[in-house]
Design a protein around this motif. Structure first.
Motif, PDB file in Angstrom:
ATOM      1  N   LYS A 181      23.184  29.163  -3.257  1.00  0.00           N
ATOM      2  CA  LYS A 181      24.241  29.398  -2.424  1.00  0.00           C
ATOM      3  C   LYS A 181      24.738  30.655  -2.549  1.00  0.00           C
ATOM      4  N   GLN A 182      25.251  31.368  -3.576  1.00  0.00           N
ATOM      5  CA  GLN A 182      25.581  32.723  -3.397  1.00  0.00           C
ATOM      6  C   GLN A 182      24.597  33.685  -3.056  1.00  0.00           C
ATOM      7  N   GLU A 183      23.254  33.457  -3.402  1.00  0.00           N
ATOM      8  CA  GLU A 183      22.266  34.059  -2.900  1.00  0.00           C
ATOM      9  C   GLU A 183      21.827  34.569  -1.613  1.00  0.00           C
ATOM     10  N   LEU A 184      22.114  33.459  -0.881  1.00  0.00           N
ATOM     11  CA  LEU A 184      21.796  33.503   0.726  1.00  0.00           C
ATOM     12  C   LEU A 184      23.170  33.626   1.348  1.00  0.00           C
ATOM     13  N   ALA A 185      23.018  34.088   2.742  1.00  0.00           N
ATOM     14  CA  ALA A 185      23.865  34.259   3.511  1.00  0.00           C
ATOM     15  C   ALA A 185      24.466  32.822   3.981  1.00  0.00           C
ATOM     16  N   THR A 186      25.638  32.677   4.309  1.00  0.00           N
ATOM     17  CA  THR A 186      26.341  31.666   5.006  1.00  0.00           C
ATOM     18  C   THR A 186      25.638  31.307   6.251  1.00  0.00           C
ATOM     19  N   PRO A 187      25.197  30.282   6.543  1.00  0.00           N
ATOM     20  CA  PRO A 187      24.750  29.590   7.876  1.00  0.00           C
ATOM     21  C   PRO A 187      25.909  29.972   8.854  1.00  0.00           C
ATOM     22  N   ASN A 188      25.312  30.143  10.110  1.00  0.00           N
ATOM     23  CA  ASN A 188      26.417  30.323  11.244  1.00  0.00           C
ATOM     24  C   ASN A 188      25.619  29.996  12.538  1.00  0.00           C
ATOM     25  N   PHE A 217       8.281  36.458  17.703  1.00  0.00           N
ATOM     26  CA  PHE A 217       9.181  37.458  18.654  1.00  0.00           C
ATOM     27  C   PHE A 217      10.548  37.336  18.411  1.00  0.00           C
ATOM     28  N   LYS A 218      11.211  37.197  16.977  1.00  0.00           N
ATOM     29  CA  LYS A 218      12.405  37.145  16.524  1.00  0.00           C
ATOM     30  C   LYS A 218      12.632  38.135  15.421  1.00  0.00           C
ATOM     31  N   HIS A 219      13.914  38.228  14.824  1.00  0.00           N
ATOM     32  CA  HIS A 219      14.057  38.699  13.442  1.00  0.00           C
ATOM     33  C   HIS A 219      14.429  37.850  12.409  1.00  0.00           C
ATOM     34  N   PRO A 220      13.443  37.360  11.440  1.00  0.00           N
ATOM     35  CA  PRO A 220      13.813  36.511  10.467  1.00  0.00           C
ATOM     36  C   PRO A 220      14.369  37.418   9.298  1.00  0.00           C
ATOM     37  N   THR A 221      15.272  36.670   8.509  1.00  0.00           N
ATOM     38  CA  THR A 221      15.431  37.093   6.985  1.00  0.00           C
ATOM     39  C   THR A 221      14.957  36.276   5.875  1.00  0.00           C
ATOM     40  N   PRO A 222      15.198  36.618   4.841  1.00  0.00           N
ATOM     41  CA  PRO A 222      14.443  35.781   3.623  1.00  0.00           C
ATOM     42  C   PRO A 222      14.998  34.556   3.534  1.00  0.00           C
ATOM     43  N   ALA A 223      16.366  34.416   3.793  1.00  0.00           N
ATOM     44  CA  ALA A 223      16.977  33.238   3.910  1.00  0.00           C
ATOM     45  C   ALA A 223      16.399  32.215   5.040  1.00  0.00           C
ATOM     46  N   ASP A 224      15.953  32.703   5.992  1.00  0.00           N
ATOM     47  CA  ASP A 224      15.600  31.803   7.208  1.00  0.00           C
ATOM     48  C   ASP A 224      14.262  31.339   6.871  1.00  0.00           C
ATOM     49  N   PHE A 225      13.482  32.117   5.912  1.00  0.00           N
ATOM     50  CA  PHE A 225      12.132  31.546   5.518  1.00  0.00           C
ATOM     51  C   PHE A 225      12.319  30.789   4.442  1.00  0.00           C
ATOM     52  N   PHE A 226      13.079  30.849   3.563  1.00  0.00           N
ATOM     53  CA  PHE A 226      13.425  30.015   2.312  1.00  0.00           C
ATOM     54  C   PHE A 226      13.936  28.450   2.936  1.00  0.00           C
ATOM     55  N   ARG A 227      14.738  28.678   3.801  1.00  0.00           N
ATOM     56  CA  ARG A 227      15.478  27.409   4.357  1.00  0.00           C
ATOM     57  C   ARG A 227      14.424  26.673   5.316  1.00  0.00           C
ATOM     58  N   ALA A 272      21.559  26.657   8.854  1.00  0.00           N
ATOM     59  CA  ALA A 272      21.314  26.133   7.444  1.00  0.00           C
ATOM     60  C   ALA A 272      19.698  25.425   7.407  1.00  0.00           C
ATOM     61  N   SER A 273      19.316  25.151   8.468  1.00  0.00           N
ATOM     62  CA  SER A 273      17.929  24.700   8.567  1.00  0.00           C
ATOM     63  C   SER A 273      16.810  25.698   8.459  1.00  0.00           C
ATOM     64  N   GLY A 274      17.239  26.956   8.815  1.00  0.00           N
ATOM     65  CA  GLY A 274      16.577  28.165   8.833  1.00  0.00           C
ATOM     66  C   GLY A 274      16.030  28.495  10.176  1.00  0.00           C
ATOM     67  N   ALA A 275      16.543  28.002  11.107  1.00  0.00           N
ATOM     68  CA  ALA A 275      16.016  28.101  12.494  1.00  0.00           C
ATOM     69  C   ALA A 275      17.168  28.983  13.189  1.00  0.00           C
ATOM     70  N   PRO A 276      16.656  29.616  14.116  1.00  0.00           N
ATOM     71  CA  PRO A 276      17.520  30.398  15.045  1.00  0.00           C
ATOM     72  C   PRO A 276      18.534  29.504  15.604  1.00  0.00           C
ATOM     73  N   GLY A 277      20.051  30.022  15.588  1.00  0.00           N
ATOM     74  CA  GLY A 277      21.200  29.274  15.985  1.00  0.00           C
ATOM     75  C   GLY A 277      21.194  29.285  17.417  1.00  0.00           C
ATOM     76  N   HIS A 278      22.423  28.238  17.981  1.00  0.00           N
ATOM     77  CA  HIS A 278      22.133  28.493  19.424  1.00  0.00           C
ATOM     78  C   HIS A 278      22.699  29.585  19.927  1.00  0.00           C
ATOM     79  N   GLU A 279      23.157  30.347  19.455  1.00  0.00           N
ATOM     80  CA  GLU A 279      24.108  31.965  19.950  1.00  0.00           C
ATOM     81  C   GLU A 279      23.247  32.883  19.422  1.00  0.00           C
TER      82      GLU A 279
END
Length: 773
Positions: A33-40, A534-544, A45-52
């Motif tokens: 929880k604390q280690e990963l950025a808050t989904p937005n 063709f996007k910019h993922p973070t570690p949290a995106d991979f883990f999730r 939270a699923s690790g996918a790019p959001g609608h915005e």
């Protein structure tokens, strides 16, 4: 008194809550929880790019001239920066990577050094660094030629805009510069030149040669961490049109598709290229060895301009030389044709002619199977000495035979491995565009993992080094002072190769083979690649994403392998063997007799047998009584009747269990290394059969340090082996056997006058020895 009692009660309760919280915080299965950025709205939270989700775009038009006389690059570029963010931008940041080579560079200022009684010339030269490197900027101007305020901060440059750049707007500006090209072999570096003294010729492998836009996103804002040499590059996508002016007898390979074929190639070369587009089996020479040999023997003063275009790439690189042999073959993806190509001098043969382009083709096909179809039109491998480095559609790779054309097995597989690795970087991070400046493992680790899969699909028994669990053991069991968590910034990592390449790739291989299984892993891994291409993922995106697509809770795994320096050392501390008491006197009394007799054996009783006739009772028969002749092991009528009554009281199922004659083995495990991992056991039985059991890592969820488990068999166990196939990178095999079995450590004897063993430098390779026969 009552108040004191209430205080004590409150204090004890508070301590209990505190201890409970501490236990929760120490539990290795707590969620990240604390280690990963808050989904937005940008990253879910699923690790996918959001609608915005949004990202910026930067397009380049460049005119580059390579001066073969002075080894310089001269360049002019026009950059159109598209603000696709919701933010107002007052300035733009660019990367000036060549400034790492400036004499006052922080790279050299912060490089640690020391002296002892032996110092190599290379070490001395690095300490006396005097290469006049770095960008020499002529101007930064807007599209109309007006100077723009530009502030250079070492390897970064801020360009102040005349007006705030609003969301949805674009800004075009121009930069002109030049710089001295470094010698890759003496000065080091990811790009540069290699000089061939005997011919007075050069091979140029050129990258980071232009001021490049930095990434701006909702995670970091502007990613403008200084480039010190280790943390690589974070770049936005865009379209490139690049004109490369080089000596007229040079052959050029570059990111993108050649636009002016008729101007730079002969008709024969054009015909050969058309033939190569149809050949999916064997490479076709565009520039033959004979053509290259002829070109390298003479120099021309004229120049020629090669024009390349590339769409939706994050960078551009090129290679140029009159020494290049050029071959190509087609790789089909449905109705699309991708051209796999190689550029190499005669010094690369016979290895390069035989393998390079075939390896390129194999790589793009195999990586595509595990991720997505390779989307670019070309994939190029360029031969250099020693180093490997990657860019969109093109990479520079080592692997040079001896001058007599022979090579060692290490050279061969080293070359194949580096080509797979560098071509594979097209997928990670050139397309799945992670932040290399911050997280080296996100491109190197993931790429090294797929490299392992690709190597194993090249040939049976390919000698892969990184990614195999047993091979990471020396690093994982090393001195923790020199081991960093994988989730450490690129510039602060101890032992980058093990930390960012080997450990993450090993972790992923263990996930695939042992924790998740191939089907679940492969589906989730491909989902991550396709979500973030063709996007910019973070570690949290991979883990999730890996958890979301597989349905497997992996927080314990990410925490242990990526956030800590724990290692795996699970010990079988104790094994106890039990059998159920049948309560049948015909069975149990003989067993008890044998057990008691064995327990009664001692050196004293053995020696006293010689004096049995001299004891008091032997000499005085009146000392005998009931117990003198009583046999407690004799089965009586009463024993049988009692057993019959017991049996009649049992159900059918209970009777079957009682008569099964099962063997129970209680094994006590300790987690000595701190890293929770699955417990894998092989049971070998006295009848020659065996059984493998996989116990998920969740066995440790209530106690991270020690657990016990009972195993039940109808057969007797002869041997138990923990982690029999070395799947978990267990660092100590001596505590993995029951009965105990120690692993010998081998050492090599040698005569000191011949150096340090048979693998010390020099000597003939096997091909050379075979030629003598």
């Amino acid at each position: 008194m009552k108040k004191l009692a209430l205080f004590i009660t409150f204090f004890v309760s508070a301590c209990a809550v505190s201890l409970a919280q501490e236990n929760i915080n120490l539990n290795k299965f707590r969620q990240l929880k604390q280690e990963l950025a808050t989904p937005n709205v940008y990253r879910t939270a699923s690790g996918a790019p959001g609608h915005e989700y949004w990202q910026q775009k930067a397009d380049y038009k460049m005119n580059i001239r390579l001066d073969d006389e002075t080894q310089r690059i001269y360049g002019e570029e026009t950059i159109t920066y598209h603000n696709q963010s919701p933010d107002m931008l007052k300035y733009l940041w660019l990367q000036l990577d060549q400034n790492m080579r400036a004499k006052d560079s922080d790279t050299y200022k912060t490089m640690t050094s020391g002296l002892n009684q032996r110092v190599s010339f290379g070490q001395l030269k690095r300490m006396m660094y005097d290469f006049d490197g770095g960008f020499k900027l002529d101007y930064v101007q807007d599209a109309d030629g007006n100077d723009l305020p530009a502030t250079i901060n070492k390897t970064m440059m801020r360009v102040d805009l005349p007006e705030t750049l609003k969301p949805g707007e674009s800004f075009t500006f121009k930069v002109k510069w030049w710089y001295n090209i470094n010698d890759r072999l003496t000065d080091g570096g990811r790009s540069g030149y290699e000089y061939f003294k005997n011919e007075d010729n050069y091979i140029y492998t050129i990258a980071q040669f232009y001021p490049r836009m930095a990434v701006y996103n909702e995670v970091e804002g502007w990613q403008h961490k200084q480039f010190l040499g280790t943390g690589e590059f974070t770049l936005p996508f865009g379209d490139f049109e690049v004109s490369l002016t080089v000596p007229a007898d040079h052959v050029v390979g570059a990111t993108g598709v050649l636009q002016n074929t008729d101007e730079v190639l002969t008709q024969e070369q054009i015909d050969r290229f058309e033939k190569a587009k149809a050949d999916t089996e064997d490479p076709v020479f565009i520039v033959s060895p004979e053509d290259a040999l002829k070109a390298e023997k003479g120099k021309v003063k004229k120049e020629k301009t090669w024009v390349f275009k590339a769409e939706n790439v994050r960078d551009f690189a090129f290679a140029s030389s009159r020494k290049f042999i050029w071959d190509a073959m087609a790789v089909k993806f449905g109705d699309r044709t991708v051209m796999a190509m190689s550029y190499y001098p005669k010094e690369g043969n016979p290895l390069w002619e035989q393998y390079s382009t075939r390896v390129v083709a194999h790589t793009v096909k195999t990586y595509s199977k595990f991720t997505f179809d390779y989307p670019y039109p070309v994939a190029i491998s360029v031969h250099t000495d020693r180093i490997g480095m990657e860019y969109p559609m093109i990479c520079f790779n080592g692997g040079r035979p001896q001058s007599d054309g022979t090579y060692s097995k290490r050279t061969k597989y080293g070359m194949i491995g580096v080509i797979i690795h560098e071509v594979g970087h097209n997928f990670f991070p050139m397309i799945v565009n992670s932040d290399e400046r911050q997280w080296t493992w996100m491109d190197e680790g993931l790429n090294t993992f797929v490299q392992l899969l690709t190597e194993q699909e090249w040939e049976p028994g390919y000698p892969s080094s990184r990614g195999v669990a047993a091979n990471i053991v020396p690093y994982m069991s090393g001195d923790k002072k020199f081991i960093s968590p994988v989730m450490t910034n690129s510039e602060s990592v101890w032992n980058l190769g093990s930390n960012a390449y080997a450990k993450p790739s090993t972790a992923l291989n263990i996930l695939r083979e042992t924790v998740m299984g191939r089907d679940l892993f492969d589906y989730a891994f491909k989902e991550y690649a396709q979500r973030w291409m063709f996007k910019h993922p973070t570690p949290a995106d991979f883990f999730r994403t890996m958890e979301d697509a597989s349905g497997v809770d992996l927080d314990w795994f990410w925490r242990g392998w990526f956030f800590t320096t724990d290692h795996c050392d699970i010990s079988m501390e104790n094994v106890k063997w039990y059998q159920a008491n049948t309560q049948d006197p015909e069975v149990e009394k003989p067993l008890k007799k044998a057990t008691d007799e064995e327990a009664a054996i001692s050196i004293t009783t053995m020696r006293n047998k010689a004096f049995a006739n001299e004891t008091y009772r032997a000499k005085n028969p009146e000392a005998a009584d009931f117990y003198t002749t009583y046999d407690e092991y004799k089965v009586t009528k009463e024993d049988k009747e009692e057993y019959d009554r017991f049996v009649k009281s049992l159900s059918k199922e209970e009777k079957e269990l009682l008569g099964a004659n099962l063997n129970f083995y209680q094994i006590d495990f300790k987690n000595l290394g701190g890293l929770v991992m699955p417990v894998i056991l092989k049971f070998e039985f006295t009848d020659g059969t065996e059984e493998l059991q996989y116990i998920p890592a969740e066995i440790w969820r209530k106690n991270n340090e020690e657990v016990s488990k009972v195993f039940m068999f109808s057969k007797e166990v002869e041997q138990i082996i923990l982690d029999p196939y070395r799947e978990t990178a267990d660092t100590d095999l001596n505590n993995n056997y029951w009965p105990e079995r120690k692993q010998p450590t081998r050492f090599e004897l040698y005569k000191s006058r011949f150096g340090g063993g048979r693998y010390s430098g020099g000597g003939e390779n096997p091909m050379q020895k075979a030629k003598k026969k």
